[in-house]
Design a protein around this motif. Structure first.
Motif, PDB file in Angstrom:
ATOM      1  N   PHE A  20       5.721  -9.310  -5.727  1.00 56.86           N
ATOM      2  CA  PHE A  20       6.971 -10.074  -5.702  1.00 56.86           C
ATOM      3  C   PHE A  20       7.688  -9.968  -7.055  1.00 56.86           C
ATOM      4  O   PHE A  20       8.913  -9.782  -7.114  1.00 56.86           O
ATOM      5  CB  PHE A  20       6.717 -11.544  -5.340  1.00 56.86           C
ATOM      6  N   ALA A  21       6.916 -10.048  -8.140  1.00 56.25           N
ATOM      7  CA  ALA A  21       7.528  -9.933  -9.472  1.00 56.25           C
ATOM      8  C   ALA A  21       8.189  -8.564  -9.631  1.00 56.25           C
ATOM      9  O   ALA A  21       9.267  -8.432 -10.222  1.00 56.25           O
ATOM     10  CB  ALA A  21       6.484 -10.156 -10.558  1.00 56.25           C
ATOM     11  N   GLN A  22       7.555  -7.556  -9.071  1.00 55.39           N
ATOM     12  CA  GLN A  22       8.099  -6.198  -9.151  1.00 55.39           C
ATOM     13  C   GLN A  22       9.411  -6.084  -8.359  1.00 55.39           C
ATOM     14  O   GLN A  22      10.366  -5.456  -8.815  1.00 55.39           O
ATOM     15  CB  GLN A  22       7.039  -5.219  -8.613  1.00 55.39           C
ATOM     16  N   VAL A  23       9.444  -6.713  -7.205  1.00 52.90           N
ATOM     17  CA  VAL A  23      10.686  -6.705  -6.417  1.00 52.90           C
ATOM     18  C   VAL A  23      11.795  -7.408  -7.206  1.00 52.90           C
ATOM     19  O   VAL A  23      12.941  -6.940  -7.270  1.00 52.90           O
ATOM     20  CB  VAL A  23      10.474  -7.386  -5.038  1.00 52.90           C
TER      21      VAL A  23
ATOM     22  N   GLY B  17       7.702 -15.041 -10.436  1.00 54.58           N
ATOM     23  CA  GLY B  17       8.453 -13.832 -10.038  1.00 54.58           C
ATOM     24  C   GLY B  17       9.944 -14.029 -10.263  1.00 54.58           C
ATOM     25  O   GLY B  17      10.627 -13.156 -10.810  1.00 54.58           O
ATOM     26  N   LEU B  18      10.438 -15.186  -9.852  1.00 50.27           N
ATOM     27  CA  LEU B  18      11.864 -15.472 -10.039  1.00 50.27           C
ATOM     28  C   LEU B  18      12.215 -15.528 -11.526  1.00 50.27           C
ATOM     29  O   LEU B  18      13.287 -15.091 -11.943  1.00 50.27           O
ATOM     30  CB  LEU B  18      12.236 -16.783  -9.340  1.00 50.27           C
ATOM     31  N   GLN B  19      11.274 -16.053 -12.290  1.00 52.76           N
ATOM     32  CA  GLN B  19      11.461 -16.065 -13.748  1.00 52.76           C
ATOM     33  C   GLN B  19      11.561 -14.628 -14.268  1.00 52.76           C
ATOM     34  O   GLN B  19      12.350 -14.309 -15.152  1.00 52.76           O
ATOM     35  CB  GLN B  19      10.284 -16.812 -14.399  1.00 52.76           C
ATOM     36  N   ARG B  20      10.770 -13.734 -13.682  1.00 49.95           N
ATOM     37  CA  ARG B  20      10.823 -12.317 -14.073  1.00 49.95           C
ATOM     38  C   ARG B  20      12.222 -11.761 -13.811  1.00 49.95           C
ATOM     39  O   ARG B  20      12.745 -10.965 -14.585  1.00 49.95           O
ATOM     40  CB  ARG B  20       9.774 -11.518 -13.284  1.00 49.95           C
TER      41      ARG B  20
ATOM     42  N   ARG C  74       0.831  -1.227   0.000  1.00 52.38           N
ATOM     43  CA  ARG C  74       0.000   0.000   0.000  1.00 52.38           C
ATOM     44  C   ARG C  74       0.857   1.266   0.000  1.00 52.38           C
ATOM     45  O   ARG C  74       0.625   2.206  -0.744  1.00 52.38           O
ATOM     46  CB  ARG C  74      -0.905   0.027   1.235  1.00 52.38           C
ATOM     47  N   ARG C  75       1.875   1.269   0.848  1.00 54.98           N
ATOM     48  CA  ARG C  75       2.658   2.490   0.993  1.00 54.98           C
ATOM     49  C   ARG C  75       3.667   2.682  -0.129  1.00 54.98           C
ATOM     50  O   ARG C  75       3.825   3.789  -0.651  1.00 54.98           O
ATOM     51  CB  ARG C  75       3.400   2.492   2.342  1.00 54.98           C
ATOM     52  N   ASP C  76       4.359   1.608  -0.487  1.00 54.05           N
ATOM     53  CA  ASP C  76       5.514   1.761  -1.378  1.00 54.05           C
ATOM     54  C   ASP C  76       5.280   1.300  -2.812  1.00 54.05           C
ATOM     55  O   ASP C  76       6.099   1.571  -3.685  1.00 54.05           O
ATOM     56  CB  ASP C  76       6.723   1.002  -0.811  1.00 54.05           C
ATOM     57  N   PHE C  77       4.197   0.567  -3.040  1.00 52.68           N
ATOM     58  CA  PHE C  77       3.905   0.084  -4.399  1.00 52.68           C
ATOM     59  C   PHE C  77       2.453   0.420  -4.755  1.00 52.68           C
ATOM     60  O   PHE C  77       1.693  -0.461  -5.166  1.00 52.68           O
ATOM     61  CB  PHE C  77       4.137  -1.432  -4.484  1.00 52.68           C
ATOM     62  N   PRO C  78       2.037   1.693  -4.594  1.00 53.82           N
ATOM     63  CA  PRO C  78       0.615   2.023  -4.760  1.00 53.82           C
ATOM     64  C   PRO C  78       0.129   1.796  -6.193  1.00 53.82           C
ATOM     65  O   PRO C  78      -1.080   1.684  -6.417  1.00 53.82           O
ATOM     66  CB  PRO C  78       0.556   3.516  -4.392  1.00 53.82           C
ATOM     67  N   GLU C  79       1.079   1.708  -7.139  1.00 52.71           N
ATOM     68  CA  GLU C  79       0.674   1.537  -8.538  1.00 52.71           C
ATOM     69  C   GLU C  79       0.194   0.109  -8.829  1.00 52.71           C
ATOM     70  O   GLU C  79      -0.431  -0.125  -9.865  1.00 52.71           O
ATOM     71  CB  GLU C  79       1.834   1.921  -9.472  1.00 52.71           C
ATOM     72  N   LEU C  80       0.484  -0.832  -7.940  1.00 51.70           N
ATOM     73  CA  LEU C  80       0.098  -2.219  -8.216  1.00 51.70           C
ATOM     74  C   LEU C  80      -1.393  -2.406  -7.980  1.00 51.70           C
ATOM     75  O   LEU C  80      -1.941  -1.936  -6.985  1.00 51.70           O
ATOM     76  CB  LEU C  80       0.892  -3.182  -7.325  1.00 51.70           C
ATOM     77  N   GLU C  81      -2.021  -3.127  -8.905  1.00 48.21           N
ATOM     78  CA  GLU C  81      -3.476  -3.312  -8.820  1.00 48.21           C
ATOM     79  C   GLU C  81      -3.823  -4.732  -8.406  1.00 48.21           C
ATOM     80  O   GLU C  81      -3.009  -5.633  -8.502  1.00 48.21           O
ATOM     81  CB  GLU C  81      -4.104  -2.982 -10.173  1.00 48.21           C
ATOM     82  N   GLY C  82      -5.084  -4.887  -7.996  1.00 48.14           N
ATOM     83  CA  GLY C  82      -5.588  -6.207  -7.640  1.00 48.14           C
ATOM     84  C   GLY C  82      -5.633  -6.379  -6.141  1.00 48.14           C
ATOM     85  O   GLY C  82      -5.424  -5.442  -5.379  1.00 48.14           O
TER      86      GLY C  82
ATOM     87  N   GLU D 199      12.000  -7.739 -10.439  1.00 43.38           N
ATOM     88  CA  GLU D 199      12.362  -6.909 -11.590  1.00 43.38           C
ATOM     89  C   GLU D 199      13.299  -5.770 -11.170  1.00 43.38           C
ATOM     90  O   GLU D 199      14.324  -5.518 -11.794  1.00 43.38           O
ATOM     91  CB  GLU D 199      11.069  -6.357 -12.202  1.00 43.38           C
ATOM     92  N   ARG D 200      12.918  -5.103 -10.097  1.00 48.69           N
ATOM     93  CA  ARG D 200      13.751  -3.974  -9.645  1.00 48.69           C
ATOM     94  C   ARG D 200      15.137  -4.439  -9.209  1.00 48.69           C
ATOM     95  O   ARG D 200      16.132  -3.750  -9.436  1.00 48.69           O
ATOM     96  CB  ARG D 200      13.076  -3.261  -8.479  1.00 48.69           C
ATOM     97  N   THR D 201      15.178  -5.603  -8.553  1.00 47.14           N
ATOM     98  CA  THR D 201      16.474  -6.119  -8.102  1.00 47.14           C
ATOM     99  C   THR D 201      17.359  -6.425  -9.313  1.00 47.14           C
ATOM    100  O   THR D 201      18.560  -6.116  -9.320  1.00 47.14           O
ATOM    101  CB  THR D 201      16.270  -7.373  -7.229  1.00 47.14           C
ATOM    102  N   ALA D 202      16.758  -7.015 -10.338  1.00 48.86           N
ATOM    103  CA  ALA D 202      17.520  -7.328 -11.560  1.00 48.86           C
ATOM    104  C   ALA D 202      18.055  -6.053 -12.198  1.00 48.86           C
ATOM    105  O   ALA D 202      19.224  -5.988 -12.618  1.00 48.86           O
ATOM    106  CB  ALA D 202      16.623  -8.077 -12.550  1.00 48.86           C
ATOM    107  N   THR D 203      17.221  -5.049 -12.260  1.00 49.71           N
ATOM    108  CA  THR D 203      17.645  -3.781 -12.868  1.00 49.71           C
ATOM    109  C   THR D 203      18.806  -3.174 -12.085  1.00 49.71           C
ATOM    110  O   THR D 203      19.799  -2.713 -12.665  1.00 49.71           O
ATOM    111  CB  THR D 203      16.454  -2.798 -12.882  1.00 49.71           C
ATOM    112  N   MET D 204      18.681  -3.197 -10.769  1.00 43.60           N
ATOM    113  CA  MET D 204      19.745  -2.631  -9.923  1.00 43.60           C
ATOM    114  C   MET D 204      21.069  -3.351 -10.143  1.00 43.60           C
ATOM    115  O   MET D 204      22.115  -2.714 -10.346  1.00 43.60           O
ATOM    116  CB  MET D 204      19.322  -2.739  -8.448  1.00 43.60           C
ATOM    117  N   VAL D 205      21.039  -4.675 -10.114  1.00 36.89           N
ATOM    118  CA  VAL D 205      22.295  -5.427 -10.242  1.00 36.89           C
ATOM    119  C   VAL D 205      22.892  -5.229 -11.634  1.00 36.89           C
ATOM    120  O   VAL D 205      24.113  -5.133 -11.787  1.00 36.89           O
ATOM    121  CB  VAL D 205      22.083  -6.920  -9.918  1.00 36.89           C
ATOM    122  N   ALA D 206      22.040  -5.141 -12.651  1.00 39.94           N
ATOM    123  CA  ALA D 206      22.561  -4.909 -14.007  1.00 39.94           C
ATOM    124  C   ALA D 206      23.299  -3.566 -14.064  1.00 39.94           C
ATOM    125  O   ALA D 206      24.334  -3.442 -14.722  1.00 39.94           O
ATOM    126  CB  ALA D 206      21.427  -4.950 -15.022  1.00 39.94           C
ATOM    127  N   HIS D 207      22.790  -2.581 -13.355  1.00 39.00           N
ATOM    128  CA  HIS D 207      23.503  -1.295 -13.281  1.00 39.00           C
ATOM    129  C   HIS D 207      24.861  -1.462 -12.593  1.00 39.00           C
ATOM    130  O   HIS D 207      25.853  -0.875 -13.021  1.00 39.00           O
ATOM    131  CB  HIS D 207      22.681  -0.259 -12.519  1.00 39.00           C
TER     132      HIS D 207
END
Ligand code: AMP
Ligand code: MG
Length: 519
Positions: free
Chosen positions: A244-247, A340-343, A226-234, A249-257
């Motif tokens: 979880f998939a979003q976490v 999620g892990l596949q993501r 609710r607080r940190d991922f308000p854009e997620l629906e459902g 995804e973000r972790t993958a993006t961070m490590v790639a950087h």
């Protein structure tokens, strides 16, 4: 200084420890303990970030007021602050470590800026908390300078990260045995104020899960979404799956950087993994000078090198499998977590290809380009070649007549250079041919490479030089380095000295190539 607005949702909405005080304890069925910073002798502002101050609508006049150093040194609270230490666990070096918690970090509150953005303010080194275990809750100047500078350097590099507002000297000594070898020494103490929308870690979720406190875990997950991922629906499981998939995804993006810029975190324990996918907890981190996939700056990890540069993508994945395990009670079946892990795998693979294309200045990464990059990395390793200087210089290699001239500054060892030169020349010709079949024109390629390959990174020895100066009472080096790191992709004529390879004296010096967790 001007007042800030706080809403402190974490401590308002969630259950805390009923016990008061800093006594070390197991804290069950609670997500935090309310605890105030311990005042210090003589807080003095050493450095601050105007960009992070601006996130809080603070200006130079606010920062210059005596109250600022008092508050961000832990001696005073602003109206509306409700300090707390968070309760979390973690897997350290692959093993479950039980309750850890904020042993020396104290969050002052969650500020809401004029634009409505949430920024949690957290002091690191503000004194003991119930989670300090056997340690003192303090931080030394050297590690505080490193955290302050790197938080901001990473931001300017475009890497997701927690930020740093201020660096305050405490005027008190802190005793540390830097290499745990029986040579404790008194060092100057300092406090960094870190800033992020949230400092929640994988370990905040792992701890209640490990204790079977499943309603508490669910409460924390619902709150975080609710607080940190308000854009997620459902709702229900569908919402948890998206989260979880979003976490992932973000972790993958961070490590790639991290892999793009040559950053080695050094302590990728699950208590140092942000649920927002931000780089968090700058301890014995380091930057790749000569390209060595097996390098880690962390002496505590010298044996297994678990957190070596090249392993970071798979370690992040392993950490996500721990988080998945902790969240499993929210799901009726394991499939959504596996998805999620596949993501993670897909996002990382795509980001890795993007890194290849951008670092090599190609319109897109074709199948054969992964091998092109891998072969280059092997050569950079064998030839002891500086990663940042090489990629930056590569843009200047003339595809019509490739030579190593634009890359001269990147070699650390003349004999290794001679030994790899023929293979490197072969590689350059292969690269030139590849460029020949690429649609990008010269200017576009150059611009693309400049934006992917920083000229300035916070080389370990540069930070150490600023530390050496500060320990002698000259803090100018901190502001100067921060200013260089503000524009890592620009040429910055006149500042060549900050873009050179690590000098020989820094090769094996503590702080420059070896760091411990003692900070
Ligand atoms: P790290 O791996 O450095 O992020 O720290 C692991 C754990 O040790 C965290 O729970 C920290 O809060 C705690 N810790 C590290 N240094 C200190 C210190 N000087 N005093 C109290 N706790 C500490
Ligand atoms: Mg930590």
């Amino acid at each position: 200084m001007k007042p800030l607005t706080f809403d402190n949702r974490f401590v308002t909405d969630l259950p805390g420890d009923p016990q008061q005080g800093t006594g070390v304890r197991e804290v069950r069925a609670a997500l935090y303990s309310l605890v105030n910073p311990t005042p210090v002798a003589a807080p003095r502002l050493l450095a601050w970030s105007r960009e992070t101050a601006a996130l809080l609508d603070l200006e130079e006049g606010d920062v210059a007021s005596p109250e600022f150093a008092q508050v961000f040194g832990g001696n005073a609270l602003l109206e509306g602050m409700r300090p707390f230490a968070a309760n979390y666990g973690g897997h350290q070096f692959g093993h479950w470590a039980g309750q850890l918690g904020d042993g020396r970090a104290i969050s002052l509150g969650e500020a809401i800026n004029a634009a409505g953005q949430r920024w949690e303010l957290q002091l690191k080194g503000a004194g003991p908390t119930p989670y300090s275990r056997t340690a003192d809750g303090r931080a030394v100047l050297r590690s505080s300078i490193r955290e302050f500078l790197c938080s901001e350097a990473m931001h300017h590099l475009g890497v997701p990260t927690t930020r740093a507002l201020s660096l305050v000297a405490t005027g008190e000594p802190v005793v540390r045995d830097m290499f745990y070898d029986g040579h404790p020494k008194a060092e100057p103490g300092a406090i960094v104020c870190r800033v992020a929308p949230s400092f929640l870690r994988f370990g905040n979720f792992e701890l209640p899960a490990s204790r079977g406190e499943l309603p508490l875990l669910k409460q924390l997950a619902d709150f975080t979404i609710r607080r940190d991922f308000p854009e997620l629906e459902g709702e229900g499981e569908a919402l948890y799956s998206r989260w979880f998939a979003q976490v992932c995804e973000r972790t993958a993006t961070m490590v790639a950087h991290w892999m793009r810029v040559g950053f080695v975190h050094g302590v990728m324990n699950t208590d140092n993994m942000s649920i927002l996918g931000l780089t968090i907890d700058y301890g014995p981190y380091g930057w790749i000078d000569d390209y060595d996939p097996d390098w880690t700056p962390n002496t505590t990890d010298a044996q297994g090198r678990r957190y070596r540069f090249a392993w970071q993508p798979k370690i992040a994945y392993w950490n996500l499998t721990r988080l998945a395990g902790a969240l499993s009670s929210l799901f009726a079946s394991p499939e959504p977590l596996q998805e999620g892990l596949q993501r993670y795998r897909e996002t990382y693979a795509a980001a890795d290809q993007d890194n290849i294309a951008r670092k090599l200045g190609l319109a897109e990464c074709r199948e054969e380009d992964a091998a092109l990059m891998e072969d280059l990395q092997s050569l950079l390793h064998a030839g002891e070649v500086d990663m940042s200087i090489f990629f930056r210089g590569l843009a200047w290699v003339d595809p019509a007549a490739p030579t190593l001239d634009p890359l001269n500054g990147a070699f650390y060892d003349a004999s290794k250079r001679s030994a790899t030169e023929p293979a490197l020349m072969d590689w350059l010709r292969r690269y030139a041919a590849r460029i020949g079949s690429d649609p990008l024109d010269y200017e576009t390629r150059q611009a693309r490479m400049r934006m992917a390959n920083p000229r300035f990174v916070l080389r370990n020895y540069l930070a150490q030089q600023a530390i050496d100066r500060a320990e002698q009472g000259d803090e100018e080096g901190i502001a100067e380095l921060l200013d260089v790191m503000r524009h890592p992709y620009d040429e910055q004529p006149g500042r060549e000295i900050f873009a050179q390879r690590r000098p020989d004296w820094a090769r094996d010096r503590a702080g420059c190539s070896m760091l411990s967790c003692s900070s």
